[in-house]
Design an enzyme around this catalytic site. Structure first.
Site, mmCIF file in Angstrom:
data_model
loop_
_atom_site.group_PDB
_atom_site.id
_atom_site.type_symbol
_atom_site.label_atom_id
_atom_site.label_comp_id
_atom_site.label_asym_id
_atom_site.label_seq_id
_atom_site.Cartn_x
_atom_site.Cartn_y
_atom_site.Cartn_z
ATOM 1 N N GLY A 141 0.829 -1.214 0.000
ATOM 2 C CA GLY A 141 0.000 0.000 0.000
ATOM 3 C C GLY A 141 0.857 1.255 0.000
ATOM 4 N N PHE A 142 0.180 2.374 0.071
ATOM 5 C CA PHE A 142 0.858 3.678 0.044
ATOM 6 C C PHE A 142 1.862 3.787 1.199
ATOM 7 C CE2 PHE A 142 0.009 8.171 1.747
ATOM 8 C CZ PHE A 142 1.105 8.726 1.087
ATOM 9 N N ASP A 163 0.412 -9.026 1.599
ATOM 10 C CA ASP A 163 -0.600 -8.091 1.107
ATOM 11 C C ASP A 163 -1.565 -8.857 0.209
ATOM 12 O OD1 ASP A 163 -1.907 -5.882 -0.380
ATOM 13 O OD2 ASP A 163 -0.399 -4.647 0.624
ATOM 14 N N THR A 172 -6.370 -3.389 -2.089
ATOM 15 C CA THR A 172 -6.168 -1.971 -2.422
ATOM 16 C C THR A 172 -4.685 -1.647 -2.616
ATOM 17 O OG1 THR A 172 -6.174 -1.347 -0.079
ATOM 18 C CG2 THR A 172 -8.268 -1.205 -1.257
ATOM 19 N N GLY A 173 -3.804 -2.535 -2.207
ATOM 20 C CA GLY A 173 -2.366 -2.339 -2.459
ATOM 21 C C GLY A 173 -2.040 -2.687 -3.904
ATOM 22 N N ASP A 206 -4.207 -12.934 2.056
ATOM 23 C CA ASP A 206 -5.183 -12.201 2.863
ATOM 24 C C ASP A 206 -4.854 -12.473 4.332
ATOM 25 O OD1 ASP A 206 -7.360 -11.252 4.213
ATOM 26 O OD2 ASP A 206 -8.854 -12.316 3.011
ATOM 27 N N TYR A 230 -14.794 1.590 9.166
ATOM 28 C CA TYR A 230 -13.376 1.924 9.344
ATOM 29 C C TYR A 230 -13.127 2.420 10.775
ATOM 30 C CZ TYR A 230 -8.763 3.875 8.154
ATOM 31 O OH TYR A 230 -7.416 4.156 8.093
ATOM 32 N N ARG A 262 -9.383 10.240 -2.181
ATOM 33 C CA ARG A 262 -8.951 11.184 -1.152
ATOM 34 C C ARG A 262 -8.697 12.549 -1.770
ATOM 35 N NH1 ARG A 262 -5.594 7.314 2.913
ATOM 36 N NH2 ARG A 262 -4.880 6.333 1.013
HETATM 37 N N1 UDP Z 1 -13.001 16.099 -0.082
HETATM 38 C C1 UDP Z 1 -13.414 17.046 -1.002
HETATM 39 N N2 UDP Z 1 -13.313 16.736 -2.333
HETATM 40 C C2 UDP Z 1 -12.794 15.568 -2.782
HETATM 41 C C3 UDP Z 1 -12.352 14.611 -1.832
HETATM 42 C C4 UDP Z 1 -12.474 14.901 -0.481
HETATM 43 O O1 UDP Z 1 -13.889 18.136 -0.650
HETATM 44 O O2 UDP Z 1 -12.704 15.378 -3.996
HETATM 45 C C5 UDP Z 1 -13.085 16.447 1.356
HETATM 46 C C6 UDP Z 1 -13.776 15.390 2.217
HETATM 47 O O3 UDP Z 1 -15.168 15.628 2.233
HETATM 48 C C7 UDP Z 1 -13.133 15.652 3.559
HETATM 49 C C8 UDP Z 1 -11.708 16.072 3.209
HETATM 50 O O4 UDP Z 1 -11.760 16.511 1.855
HETATM 51 O O5 UDP Z 1 -13.757 16.701 4.241
HETATM 52 C C9 UDP Z 1 -10.678 14.969 3.345
HETATM 53 O O6 UDP Z 1 -11.171 13.837 2.683
HETATM 54 P P1 UDP Z 1 -10.320 12.525 2.460
HETATM 55 O O7 UDP Z 1 -11.193 11.547 1.747
HETATM 56 O O8 UDP Z 1 -9.011 12.856 1.828
HETATM 57 O O9 UDP Z 1 -9.952 11.993 3.915
HETATM 58 P P2 UDP Z 1 -10.708 11.937 5.329
HETATM 59 O O10 UDP Z 1 -9.943 12.890 6.174
HETATM 60 O O11 UDP Z 1 -12.134 12.383 5.185
HETATM 61 O O12 UDP Z 1 -10.612 10.528 5.740
#
Ligand code: UDP
Length: 318
Positions: free
Chosen positions: A13-14, A34, A38-39, A59, A147, A188
């Protein structure tokens, strides 16, 4: 830390793959387990000829034994909101059954142990910034619970193995981390904004963009893990960058860096999206002498070539 043989679950993974690089550089032999859910093997492609690296596609929820190891780094789990929504049951299993398996290996071989936990343990926090002593504000049945709750359970199992079996454990609470090797479609915020900016698509801000995150560049994060691994602290330690940004500011940084003409488009805020997040890193500072060195602008610049390349070769990086 005496070098020896280290197991990294989730090492493709990352974060796991960057950790593998760091341990190999320190002289360790590394075995990676792994499932590649997702990796990605491509995260380890540069280590293809590294004789001190073993890779096992497996797994961790199924029984496994890689032989004697001196350190177990338990990093296997889907970690982006899109990935753990898509693989909710697997996420719950990796954090529960997989955690038991990883801890049993540490117990069997008398190995040290470090687990990747998360700031999601704090949920949508009512205390700000978040100290390790804060118990969190988590919706146990919301969409993020697959999660958040299993990572809280992971921490509970980990401290129980210390209390009942005297396993030498460490718990890193990881806050938003970014850098090369993130999948450009893992959903993300940094990979989304980078990909969108580099392809001229609109940057998608969920909600009004006033929610905050505190972004840590990957090399700082890995340095924190290594220091924690060398320490004797058995309770959770926040490892993250305390520089806090709104998501709108993050988008503006990406637009400035890339010189992109992309526009910003607002979309619905996901349910239970934390409104603010910033680690209090006093404990890591005092205990580990650690603090991050790379700010968001620099870290994004250091990541730019990777994201450009990933966008250009999108069909081969997934
Ligand atoms: N977010 C956003 N646009 C995107 C992806 C994420 O505005 O295209 C926002 C998301 O709603 C959150 C923040 O960015 O408030 C961080 O999201 P991420 O999925 O990176 O990680 P999280 O901290 O939520 O696990």
């Amino acid at each position: 830390m005496n070098q020896g043989r280290a197991l990294i679950t989730g090492g493709a993974g990352f974060l796991g793959s960057h950790l593998a690089d760091a341990l190999l550089a320190e002289g360790w032999n590394v075995v990676i387990v792994d499932s590649l859910l997702t990796g990605r093997r491509s995260n380890l492609a540069h280590l293809e000829n590294e004789a001190r690296l073993e890779f096992l596609e497996q797994d961790i929820c199924q029984p496994f034994d890689v032989g004697k190891v001196d350190f177990v780094f338990h990093f296997a789990s889907p970690a982006s909101p899109e990935d753990y929504h898509a693989h909710g049951i697997e996420t719950l299993q990796a954090g529960s059954i997989g955690t038991f398996h990883a801890l049993e290996i540490a117990r069997k071989y008398n190995a040290k142990y470090l687990v990747a936990s998360t700031s999601e343990c704090y949920g949508d926090p009512l205390e700000h910034p978040q100290k390790e002593t804060y118990w969190g504000h988590v919706n146990p049945v919301g969409p993020r619970s697959v999660y958040d709750e299993v990572k809280r359970f992971t921490e509970a199992v980990t401290v129980a193995y210390r209390r009942y079996h005297n396993v030498d454990v460490r718990i890193a609470r990881i806050f938003n981390t970014y850098g090369p090797r993130m999948q450009i479609r893992d959903g993300r915020v940094v990979p989304n904004f980078m990909r969108q900016a580099l392809t001229g698509e609109d940057l998608t801000i969920y909600g009004d963009g006033s929610q905050t995150r505190s972004f840590c560049y990957v090399s700082d994060e890995i340095d924190g893990f290594l220091r924690l691994a060398r320490s004797d602290e058995h309770m959770p330690v926040n490892i993250g960058n305390p520089n806090e940004f709104t998501i709108l500011q993050c988008a503006q940084h990406v637009l400035k860096l890339t010189g992109s003409a992309s526009r910003i488009r607002h979309e619905a805020l996901p349910q239970d999206d934390p409104k603010q997040r910033r680690p209090d890193i006093t404990k890591a500072r005092e205990l580990l002498g650690w603090e991050p060195k790379i700010g968001l602008e620099t870290g994004l610049r250091l990541s730019l070539d990777y994201f450009k390349n990933a966008v250009a070769h999108e069909s081969t990086v997934r």
